[in-house]
Design a protein around this motif. Sequence first.
Motif, PDB file in Angstrom:
ATOM      1  N   THR A 201       0.845  -1.188   0.000  1.00 44.06           N
ATOM      2  CA  THR A 201       0.000   0.000   0.000  1.00 44.06           C
ATOM      3  C   THR A 201       0.881   1.239   0.000  1.00 44.06           C
ATOM      4  O   THR A 201       2.079   1.156   0.294  1.00 44.06           O
ATOM      5  N   SER A 202       0.289   2.376  -0.332  1.00 39.66           N
ATOM      6  CA  SER A 202       1.055   3.618  -0.395  1.00 39.66           C
ATOM      7  C   SER A 202       1.274   4.190   1.001  1.00 39.66           C
ATOM      8  O   SER A 202       0.572   3.844   1.956  1.00 39.66           O
ATOM      9  N   THR A 203       2.256   5.071   1.097  1.00 42.02           N
ATOM     10  CA  THR A 203       2.528   5.722   2.375  1.00 42.02           C
ATOM     11  C   THR A 203       1.335   6.549   2.830  1.00 42.02           C
ATOM     12  O   THR A 203       1.013   6.605   4.019  1.00 42.02           O
ATOM     13  N   SER A 204       0.651   7.196   1.871  1.00 41.39           N
ATOM     14  CA  SER A 204      -0.519   8.021   2.204  1.00 41.39           C
ATOM     15  C   SER A 204      -1.639   7.165   2.792  1.00 41.39           C
ATOM     16  O   SER A 204      -2.239   7.510   3.806  1.00 41.39           O
ATOM     17  N   ASN A 205      -1.943   6.058   2.129  1.00 41.82           N
ATOM     18  CA  ASN A 205      -2.971   5.164   2.654  1.00 41.82           C
ATOM     19  C   ASN A 205      -2.594   4.632   4.030  1.00 41.82           C
ATOM     20  O   ASN A 205      -3.425   4.551   4.936  1.00 41.82           O
ATOM     21  N   ALA A 206      -1.317   4.250   4.194  1.00 40.18           N
ATOM     22  CA  ALA A 206      -0.861   3.720   5.480  1.00 40.18           C
ATOM     23  C   ALA A 206      -1.001   4.769   6.574  1.00 40.18           C
ATOM     24  O   ALA A 206      -1.464   4.467   7.685  1.00 40.18           O
ATOM     25  N   GLY A 207      -0.609   6.009   6.274  1.00 43.63           N
ATOM     26  CA  GLY A 207      -0.712   7.074   7.270  1.00 43.63           C
ATOM     27  C   GLY A 207      -2.140   7.285   7.724  1.00 43.63           C
ATOM     28  O   GLY A 207      -2.409   7.444   8.915  1.00 43.63           O
ATOM     29  N   PHE A 208      -3.083   7.261   6.790  1.00 43.13           N
ATOM     30  CA  PHE A 208      -4.491   7.450   7.144  1.00 43.13           C
ATOM     31  C   PHE A 208      -5.010   6.266   7.955  1.00 43.13           C
ATOM     32  O   PHE A 208      -5.652   6.440   8.993  1.00 43.13           O
ATOM     33  N   LEU A 209      -4.730   5.068   7.482  1.00 40.37           N
ATOM     34  CA  LEU A 209      -5.290   3.880   8.125  1.00 40.37           C
ATOM     35  C   LEU A 209      -4.715   3.638   9.516  1.00 40.37           C
ATOM     36  O   LEU A 209      -5.448   3.273  10.438  1.00 40.37           O
ATOM     37  N   VAL A 210      -3.419   3.851   9.695  1.00 39.09           N
ATOM     38  CA  VAL A 210      -2.826   3.689  11.025  1.00 39.09           C
ATOM     39  C   VAL A 210      -3.382   4.740  11.980  1.00 39.09           C
ATOM     40  O   VAL A 210      -3.577   4.478  13.169  1.00 39.09           O
ATOM     41  N   SER A 211      -3.669   5.921  11.457  1.00 36.92           N
ATOM     42  CA  SER A 211      -4.220   6.984  12.291  1.00 36.92           C
ATOM     43  C   SER A 211      -5.662   6.720  12.702  1.00 36.92           C
ATOM     44  O   SER A 211      -6.230   7.479  13.498  1.00 36.92           O
TER      45      SER A 211
ATOM     46  N   PRO B 137       0.675  11.996  11.727  1.00 36.43           N
ATOM     47  CA  PRO B 137       0.908  12.249  10.300  1.00 36.43           C
ATOM     48  C   PRO B 137       1.210  13.706   9.974  1.00 36.43           C
ATOM     49  O   PRO B 137       1.862  13.996   8.966  1.00 36.43           O
ATOM     50  N   VAL B 138       0.751  14.644  10.820  1.00 37.47           N
ATOM     51  CA  VAL B 138       1.083  16.057  10.619  1.00 37.47           C
ATOM     52  C   VAL B 138       2.586  16.257  10.755  1.00 37.47           C
ATOM     53  O   VAL B 138       3.242  16.883   9.912  1.00 37.47           O
ATOM     54  N   PHE B 139       3.157  15.705  11.824  1.00 36.09           N
ATOM     55  CA  PHE B 139       4.594  15.843  12.043  1.00 36.09           C
ATOM     56  C   PHE B 139       5.393  15.012  11.042  1.00 36.09           C
ATOM     57  O   PHE B 139       6.496  15.397  10.649  1.00 36.09           O
ATOM     58  N   ALA B 140       4.833  13.877  10.629  1.00 37.04           N
ATOM     59  CA  ALA B 140       5.498  13.085   9.599  1.00 37.04           C
ATOM     60  C   ALA B 140       5.630  13.902   8.311  1.00 37.04           C
ATOM     61  O   ALA B 140       6.668  13.876   7.637  1.00 37.04           O
ATOM     62  N   ALA B 141       4.569  14.650   7.967  1.00 34.33           N
ATOM     63  CA  ALA B 141       4.607  15.497   6.778  1.00 34.33           C
ATOM     64  C   ALA B 141       5.629  16.625   6.940  1.00 34.33           C
ATOM     65  O   ALA B 141       6.329  16.988   5.988  1.00 34.33           O
ATOM     66  N   MET B 142       5.724  17.166   8.141  1.00 36.55           N
ATOM     67  CA  MET B 142       6.695  18.236   8.392  1.00 36.55           C
ATOM     68  C   MET B 142       8.132  17.738   8.226  1.00 36.55           C
ATOM     69  O   MET B 142       8.965  18.389   7.599  1.00 36.55           O
ATOM     70  N   PHE B 143       8.417  16.554   8.800  1.00 28.33           N
ATOM     71  CA  PHE B 143       9.765  15.996   8.670  1.00 28.33           C
ATOM     72  C   PHE B 143      10.064  15.655   7.209  1.00 28.33           C
ATOM     73  O   PHE B 143      11.201  15.798   6.751  1.00 28.33           O
TER      74      PHE B 143
ATOM     75  N   ILE C   6      -4.782  22.038   4.788  1.00 25.29           N
ATOM     76  CA  ILE C   6      -6.130  22.003   5.364  1.00 25.29           C
ATOM     77  C   ILE C   6      -6.243  20.856   6.364  1.00 25.29           C
ATOM     78  O   ILE C   6      -6.797  21.001   7.458  1.00 25.29           O
ATOM     79  N   GLY C   7      -5.712  19.691   5.975  1.00 23.47           N
ATOM     80  CA  GLY C   7      -5.758  18.536   6.861  1.00 23.47           C
ATOM     81  C   GLY C   7      -5.023  18.775   8.168  1.00 23.47           C
ATOM     82  O   GLY C   7      -5.522  18.425   9.247  1.00 23.47           O
ATOM     83  N   ALA C   8      -3.842  19.378   8.094  1.00 22.95           N
ATOM     84  CA  ALA C   8      -3.071  19.662   9.305  1.00 22.95           C
ATOM     85  C   ALA C   8      -3.844  20.603  10.230  1.00 22.95           C
ATOM     86  O   ALA C   8      -3.877  20.417  11.447  1.00 22.95           O
ATOM     87  N   ALA C   9      -4.495  21.616   9.653  1.00 24.62           N
ATOM     88  CA  ALA C   9      -5.272  22.563  10.452  1.00 24.62           C
ATOM     89  C   ALA C   9      -6.454  21.876  11.132  1.00 24.62           C
ATOM     90  O   ALA C   9      -6.761  22.145  12.298  1.00 24.62           O
ATOM     91  N   LEU C  10      -7.128  20.972  10.421  1.00 28.50           N
ATOM     92  CA  LEU C  10      -8.281  20.272  10.988  1.00 28.50           C
ATOM     93  C   LEU C  10      -7.873  19.340  12.129  1.00 28.50           C
ATOM     94  O   LEU C  10      -8.577  19.228  13.139  1.00 28.50           O
ATOM     95  N   VAL C  11      -6.732  18.680  11.965  1.00 27.65           N
ATOM     96  CA  VAL C  11      -6.253  17.791  13.026  1.00 27.65           C
ATOM     97  C   VAL C  11      -5.903  18.609  14.270  1.00 27.65           C
ATOM     98  O   VAL C  11      -6.232  18.229  15.398  1.00 27.65           O
ATOM     99  N   LEU C  12      -5.242  19.744  14.068  1.00 31.91           N
ATOM    100  CA  LEU C  12      -4.929  20.615  15.204  1.00 31.91           C
ATOM    101  C   LEU C  12      -6.213  21.096  15.893  1.00 31.91           C
ATOM    102  O   LEU C  12      -6.299  21.152  17.116  1.00 31.91           O
ATOM    103  N   LEU C  13      -7.219  21.445  15.100  1.00 30.04           N
ATOM    104  CA  LEU C  13      -8.493  21.888  15.658  1.00 30.04           C
ATOM    105  C   LEU C  13      -9.154  20.775  16.466  1.00 30.04           C
ATOM    106  O   LEU C  13      -9.763  21.028  17.512  1.00 30.04           O
TER     107      LEU C  13
END
Length: 295
Positions: free
Chosen positions: A88-98, A244-250, A265-272
């Motif tokens: 699976t892709s990294t994006s799918n994995a990040g969403f599913l693990v989260s 995943p927010v911090f993973a994207a930052m790194f 947008i996703g990072a802002a929503l998670v922070l909210l």
Amino acid sequence: MKPLKADLLIFFVTICWGSSYLFMKMGLGTLGEFNLVALRFGLAFIVAAALFHRRLRHLNRKTFYYAMLLGLLLFLVFTAITFGLKTTSTSNAGFLVSLTVVFVPLISSFIYKKKIENKIFISILLALVGIAFLTIKLPFTFAIGDFLCMAAACFYAIHILVVGSAAQKVDTLNLGILQLGFAGVYGLIFSIIFETPVFPSTTDGWVAILALSLVCSALGFIIQVVAQKYTSPTKTGLIFSMEPVFAAMFGYWFADEIMDSNALIGAALVLLSIVVATVNVNISRRSRVKTTPTS
């Protein structure tokens, strides 16, 4: 320890774990999946045990039992993730693990027969939408790796809940250290059976293993177990949804991965979602105070 301090410590752990994706990619270049798990948690245990060897003299059977269980759950989580990334892709994995953020309150409400608070329900929705914006790249399809990553999220949710229960009954520092050792032992056993255990053969490999062992595992998991004693499992799961927010930052800082508008947008929503979950506003009480006549 005050709940706010505990939440901040878990927030710090989340930052450390956000960096782990970068180091895991580096480590898997020269090491097998079980080998990586064995080295990561084995070295973390050795370092933590050396630092707190006096504390480890005071062990009891209950701590040993919980550590065996938590170590097994950690082993299952990271084994599922590493094998899942193969198909699976990294994006799918990040969403599913989260999806841990969803599994924690759902499993908790099922076990303890408790109703999910409205603000937690809203936080879950915000976190899910945010994580989707941050990580999903169309087309979104399911593969074996997708189901493995969902399994990892479920295992980790159970880990959080078990920690929440165990932290009230046993020494949290000893528990945090021992779970690392058991996770490393499980990884070594499976590496011997299915792979050939080796040490890293490159500089990047050693950097990855040391970062994963010392920062992401020894420091991260011990702080989690100690701090979670003073906060709720549901709130812990929500804070971890920022991983995943911090993973994207790194990825942006060290791998030149640019965050597009959807990711921002996703990072802002998670922070909210974290703000909604952690800020207590008792509107009904304020209303009663304003409307109650004085005598």
